[in-house]
Write an enzyme that holds these catalytic residues in place. Structure first.
Site, PDB file in Angstrom:
ATOM      1  N   GLU A 331       0.800  -1.048  -0.092  1.00  0.00           N
ATOM      2  CA  GLU A 331       0.025  -0.049   0.064  1.00  0.00           C
ATOM      3  C   GLU A 331       0.841   1.279  -0.024  1.00  0.00           C
ATOM      4  O   GLU A 331       0.426   2.190  -0.465  1.00  0.00           O
ATOM      5  CB  GLU A 331      -0.913   0.180   1.221  1.00  0.00           C
ATOM      6  CG  GLU A 331      -0.480   0.030   2.695  1.00  0.00           C
ATOM      7  CD  GLU A 331      -0.119  -1.578   2.933  1.00  0.00           C
ATOM      8  OE1 GLU A 331       0.062  -1.717   4.105  1.00  0.00           O
ATOM      9  OE2 GLU A 331      -0.220  -2.259   2.142  1.00  0.00           O
ATOM     10  N   ASP A 373      20.272  14.962 -31.170  1.00  0.00           N
ATOM     11  CA  ASP A 373      20.889  15.878 -32.197  1.00  0.00           C
ATOM     12  C   ASP A 373      22.120  16.326 -32.143  1.00  0.00           C
ATOM     13  O   ASP A 373      22.728  15.990 -31.061  1.00  0.00           O
ATOM     14  CB  ASP A 373      19.830  17.005 -32.455  1.00  0.00           C
ATOM     15  CG  ASP A 373      20.091  18.173 -31.365  1.00  0.00           C
ATOM     16  OD1 ASP A 373      20.733  17.774 -30.086  1.00  0.00           O
ATOM     17  OD2 ASP A 373      19.332  19.241 -31.230  1.00  0.00           O
ATOM     18  N   ASP A 648      15.913  20.161 -29.378  1.00  0.00           N
ATOM     19  CA  ASP A 648      15.282  21.438 -29.013  1.00  0.00           C
ATOM     20  C   ASP A 648      14.655  22.135 -30.203  1.00  0.00           C
ATOM     21  O   ASP A 648      14.100  23.209 -30.240  1.00  0.00           O
ATOM     22  CB  ASP A 648      16.669  22.364 -28.567  1.00  0.00           C
ATOM     23  CG  ASP A 648      17.439  22.620 -29.724  1.00  0.00           C
ATOM     24  OD1 ASP A 648      17.305  21.998 -30.764  1.00  0.00           O
ATOM     25  OD2 ASP A 648      18.603  23.235 -29.451  1.00  0.00           O
ATOM     26  N   ASP A 652      12.004  18.188 -33.772  1.00  0.00           N
ATOM     27  CA  ASP A 652      12.138  17.165 -32.824  1.00  0.00           C
ATOM     28  C   ASP A 652      11.157  16.617 -32.024  1.00  0.00           C
ATOM     29  O   ASP A 652      11.154  15.861 -31.014  1.00  0.00           O
ATOM     30  CB  ASP A 652      13.439  17.772 -31.738  1.00  0.00           C
ATOM     31  CG  ASP A 652      14.714  17.813 -32.424  1.00  0.00           C
ATOM     32  OD1 ASP A 652      15.122  17.005 -33.536  1.00  0.00           O
ATOM     33  OD2 ASP A 652      15.298  18.718 -32.352  1.00  0.00           O
ATOM     34  N   ASN A 716       4.573 -13.862   4.961  1.00  0.00           N
ATOM     35  CA  ASN A 716       3.592 -13.895   6.160  1.00  0.00           C
ATOM     36  C   ASN A 716       2.235 -14.699   5.713  1.00  0.00           C
ATOM     37  O   ASN A 716       1.520 -15.309   6.676  1.00  0.00           O
ATOM     38  CB  ASN A 716       3.182 -12.403   6.342  1.00  0.00           C
ATOM     39  CG  ASN A 716       4.253 -11.630   7.366  1.00  0.00           C
ATOM     40  OD1 ASN A 716       5.113 -12.475   7.853  1.00  0.00           O
ATOM     41  ND2 ASN A 716       4.239 -10.257   7.079  1.00  0.00           N
ATOM     42  N   ASN A 741       1.524  -4.154   9.893  1.00  0.00           N
ATOM     43  CA  ASN A 741       1.998  -3.688   8.604  1.00  0.00           C
ATOM     44  C   ASN A 741       2.407  -2.062   8.448  1.00  0.00           C
ATOM     45  O   ASN A 741       2.988  -1.546   7.726  1.00  0.00           O
ATOM     46  CB  ASN A 741       0.505  -3.823   7.491  1.00  0.00           C
ATOM     47  CG  ASN A 741       1.042  -4.199   6.008  1.00  0.00           C
ATOM     48  OD1 ASN A 741       1.801  -5.295   5.845  1.00  0.00           O
ATOM     49  ND2 ASN A 741       0.310  -3.596   5.063  1.00  0.00           N
ATOM     50  N   ASP A 745       5.548  -0.447   7.115  1.00  0.00           N
ATOM     51  CA  ASP A 745       5.571   0.560   6.027  1.00  0.00           C
ATOM     52  C   ASP A 745       6.064   1.909   6.268  1.00  0.00           C
ATOM     53  O   ASP A 745       6.817   2.649   5.838  1.00  0.00           O
ATOM     54  CB  ASP A 745       4.125   0.862   5.526  1.00  0.00           C
ATOM     55  CG  ASP A 745       3.574  -0.475   4.660  1.00  0.00           C
ATOM     56  OD1 ASP A 745       4.450  -1.258   4.134  1.00  0.00           O
ATOM     57  OD2 ASP A 745       2.353  -0.865   4.655  1.00  0.00           O
TER      58      ASP A 745
END
Length: 906
Positions: A331, A373, A648, A652, A716, A741, A745
């Protein structure tokens, strides 16, 4: 340079290919139609063009301009606008894991509105989405601020009424309309597509459209009037100045023949807005996400059914199944990814890099091909005098002196090559202009003659009749100057220029052209009968003295930067609109193995498979148009490569959008900056190399989190399955699973600040869903061995083997599970021996200690009763230490086997 090895195209080919092909076809068709209209205009006389646009050289009246602005609309091209903030906010939460968490939170709320798990999940979702939104919103605003650097006005000639005298006004570029008469001078951006009406010494930089590094001369005449055929490419038309280019020298007046979307620039820009194709990052994260979600959809029902049948309490089994689903879901992945990317963006900003799209950072780390380029990237984007040669191709200071005198004494605007000659002499102090010379007259450059002449009085010489000697010095295009020469000087002698010698000196010039140099010839004539004025008719019977050769020199650090990219497994391919001779010369100078240069026209007509093979073995593409650039990028992607594109110009923009990571610079045209994912404030490959390292670090930390979490969660759940089948009570309460958890986390929030081993950063890194699945099922069960060991210890040693003593059993497994999860981070984060050969960063170490202390404190804390914990006896902790040490030892052994077997770890 790194050689490309084709990967598996069928498996890794980017999605949306048909849509991209349709977009490319649309771009090609529209650009071709606009080009045909412009070349037709180029073929007509200036008077005809003025009649067609219903204008005159005096300019439009203000009333006419207002009507045309209403009819044709503002002179702006299609631009990709950032979505509204609330749309960006919604997109920041569009993630498969966030969707799973929202669904689970809704189910938990439906089951019990006061369940603390709902709050926990809501906080996780909110922080993750808001972090991503804020970083992308802020980067977008920084990129928009760069647009303020672009000049937005131009000089237009207009009248108050039909009988009024014309006046020049500075008007915003978006108010320019067809029929406007625009005045141009050095430094001006060309605001629309113009047919040149008058011009003097006009040179235009067209690199943004064509990629050609040196400016090109423009005139007010048609090609047939100069004895040349009409062109089918509007960029090459001598009498057209197109939007997106700029004036480098000279002055001109032009009538606007197209504005906005009807310009050549606009025809390409209009096809580039809209939904962007999915990149390598998008595809990879989607595959990994759905791999983990599929695994969760299989395991959760199994856990639910086993608990329901063995315990008989289906409500409790349902809640436990939801907790297992949360445990299986990484999560914090959206948050960790967002934190990783945000940290990467901040780190890159210190190196003058603006990250517009956060995903581009990881694409930069995965990039194994960089298409770039030439102008301004490999070269300095300026003209320098590279050599000055006599008629035999040997360096000769006399040639430099004559070239310098021609450039120094001309009174018109000096072009870039004139300035290059002057700069070369000023730097070397090889020529001193003193009282020896004074200006007599000049014959200015014009487009038809392609040369310019000065006549000087050589004051130090007195002739037989007591008069000063006049010397004519002509400099210009080789063919035009050579046609006027009857003699040449070589090795101190003046000899007649025979056909054989003419062929010889022509070959000298051509040899330098083939080396990518722009060559001018220098010739002189001593005037027998000096006078005050001279004309074009006097430019004859010249003596050729030699040649001046110019180039856009390679950057001093380009070779080192390219080698640095090569050392990191990135193959560099040059894709330029410039000609093949210049491209080959520059690439050779910076250490690129050029091989066979392929022209853009050579890619036309090739099938997809043929182009993939050609792109894989070719290093330099020259004379490539926008459609061809984008097609080359797609061919490399179809071969399984993660492709970056650095450019640029408007030419391109299509390739920048199609690449996995588009890179531009702050001085680029707007459409290029909008198409790019990353904007460099300095056009420097060294900056890119640093970005690649940051990208790989970001990617490595993200994969590190996924593999640690996925393998730990799998272990687990496997342990839960075993315990649920044989233990008469829940092995751990649902709230305990959620707390475990959450603590784990939170400890992983420091992952973005971890360091990566140097060996990891040497190679491009990419998503591998199959590898993550293999890692999970290999490493995960190792933890289950010691979970089951702890089950047996709690059951037999501490006699927690009945419903009455289940809290003791659950508390003992909670601590062992949390500490093993937390400590295993250090085993997994490196392929080396942790703490000895590789140590985590201090934020990771601090969070590890905090997580361990939290886990040990909770069963003894005031929160213990509400969470279902009980205090553990002191005799529990020696067993805990023994289990954890055995776990780390076995994990290291399995890791060594895994690396030998699969030759990979993270």
């Amino acid at each position: 340079m790194t050689m490309l090895t084709p990967r598996t195209p069928a498996k890794l080919a980017p999605p949306g290919r048909s849509r991209r092909e349709r977009k490319a076809a649309e771009l090609e068709s529209r650009t071709r139609l606009v080009g045909e209209r412009l070349t037709a205009i180029s073929a007509r006389s200036g008077v005809q063009v003025l009649q067609e646009v219903d204008a005159s050289t005096a300019g439009l009246t203000h009333a006419e301009a207002a009507l045309r602005l209403e009819r044709h609309g503002p002179n702006v091209v299609a631009q990709e606008r950032a979505p509204r903030w609330y749309v960006q906010l919604a997109k920041a939460f569009w993630n498969p894991f966030i969707a799973v968490l929202v669904f689970l939170a809704a189910v938990m709320y439906w089951q019990d509105p006061e369940d603390p798990g709902v709050v926990i999940l809501s906080v996780m979702v909110g922080i993750s989405g808001l972090l991503r939104f804020w970083q992308e919103f802020r980067s977008g605003r920084a990129a928009d601020a760069l647009k303020q650097l672009v000049t937005t006005t131009c000089a237009v000639q207009r009248r108050a009424g039909s009988g009024s005298a014309p006046t020049t006004f500075e008007v915003p570029m978006h108010q320019v309309v067809p029929g406007d008469v625009v005045k141009l001078a050095a430094g001006d951006l060309i605001p629309a597509d113009l047919r040149i009406v008058t011009a003097k010494d006009l040179s235009v930089a067209q690199a943004a459209l064509s990629g050609e590094s040196l400016p090109v001369a423009k005139a007010d005449t048609r090609a047939p009037d100069l004895g040349r055929p009409d062109t089918t490419d509007p960029v090459e038309a001598d009498n057209l100045a197109l939007m997106g280019t700029s004036v480098t020298s000279g002055t001109a007046t032009g009538v606007v023949v197209a504005t906005g979307a009807d310009t050549y620039f606009g025809s390409m820009a209009g096809s580039l807005v809209g939904e962007r194709p999915q990149t390598n990052f998008d595809t990879g994260v989607r595959r990994v996400s759905f791999l983990l979600i599929r695994f969760m959809l299989v395991m959760v029902p199994v856990v639910f059914m086993i608990n329901g049948f063995t315990k008989g309490d289906w409500d409790e089994a349902f809640l436990f199944g939801i907790a297992v689903a949360v445990g299986l879901t990484p999560e914090m992945l959206p948050m960790v990814v967002s934190a990783n990317l945000a940290r990467g963006a901040v780190a890159m900003s210190r190196h003058k890099v603006v990250v517009k799209r956060l995903n581009a950072i990881q694409n930069l780390g995965a990039m194994d091909v960089l298409c770039t380029d030439k102008t301004g990237t490999l070269t300095e984007d300026r003209v320098v005098l590279d050599r000055y040669l006599d008629v035999h191709g040997q360096e000769d200071g006399e040639v430099l002196e004559y070239g310098y005198l021609n450039s120094h004494f001309q009174t018109g605007l000096k072009n870039l090559m004139d300035q290059a000659v002057i700069d070369r002499v000023d730097e070397a102090e090889e020529v001193v202009v003193d009282a020896r010379f004074s200006m007599v007259d000049e014959i200015p450059f014009d487009f038809a003659r392609r040369r310019m002449t000065v006549v000087l009085d050589r004051n130090s010489v007195v002739g037989d009749f007591g008069r000063s000697e006049h010397i004519m010095i002509t400099k210009g295009a080789v063919e035009e100057v050579l046609d006027l020469c009857t003699h040449m000087t070589g090795r101190g002698e003046r000899v007649e220029l025979t056909e054989q010698l003419r062929w010889h000196v022509t070959r000298i010039a051509e040899d330098n052209n083939r080396q990518g140099l722009r060559v001018l010839a220098v010739a002189t004539r001593t005037i027998d009968t000096p006078r005050e004025t001279y004309s074009v008719a006097d430019e004859d019977r010249l003596t050729l003295v030699g040649f001046l050769a110019f180039l856009d020199p390679p950057k001093a650090d380009a070779a080192r930067a390219l080698q640095g990219l090569s050392d990191k497994g990135i193959a560099v391919k040059v894709v330029t609109g410039d000609n093949e001779l210049v491209a080959a010369r520059v690439c050779t100078d910076v250490g690129i193995d050029v091989g066979q240069v392929v022209l853009g026209s050579g890619t036309d007509g090739l099938g997809d498979a043929e182009l993939r093979a050609l792109a894989a073995r070719t290093t330099v593409f020259a004379k490539v148009n926008p459609v061809q650039k984008a097609r080359i990028v797609r061919a490399l992607q179809a071969d399984g490569h993660t492709v970056g594109f650095l450019g640029d110009g408007i030419n391109d923009a299509a390739a920048l959008r199609d690449a996995d990571v588009g890179i531009s610079v702050d001085t680029a045209v707007d459409i290029a900056k909008e198409s790019a994912d990353i904007i460099l404030l300095e056009k420097d490959l060294t900056v890119l190399e640093q970005g690649v390292v940051q990208g790989r670090t970001t990617f490595g930390n993200t994969v590190k989190y996924i593999k640690m979490t996925a393998s730990s969660n799998f272990g687990n759940v496997f342990s839960v399955l075993v315990a649920s089948a044989f233990i008469p009570f829940q092995p751990m309460l649902a709230i305990m699973l959620l707390v475990q958890n959450l603590v784990y986390d939170i400890s992983q929030l420091a992952t973005p600040w971890d360091r990566m081993d140097e060996e990891y950063l040497r190679k491009p890194r990419n998503w591998d869903a199959k590898g993550i699945g293999r890692f999970m099922v290999t490493i995960g069960p190792v933890s289950s061995i010691f979970d089951i060991s702890m089950f047996l210890i709690m059951w037999h040693v501490f006699e927690a083997n009945s419903t009455a003593s289940q809290s003791l059993f659950q508390s003992g497994w909670f601590i062992e599970g949390l500490l093993s999860q937390t400590l295993i981070v250090h085993m997994i984060r490196t392929r080396k021996i942790p703490f000895i050969q590789s140590r985590a960063s201090w934020p990771v170490m601090v969070m590890t200690v905090l997580a361990v202390l939290t886990g040990l404190w909770l069963p003894f804390s005031p929160l213990a009763p509400s969470l279902g914990f009980v205090a553990l006896p002191a005799s529990y902790f020696p067993w805990l230490i023994g289990v954890l040490l055995a776990y780390c030892t076995l994990t290291q052994l399995v890791k060594t086997w895994y690396i030998r077997k699969f030759n990979t770890w993270l």
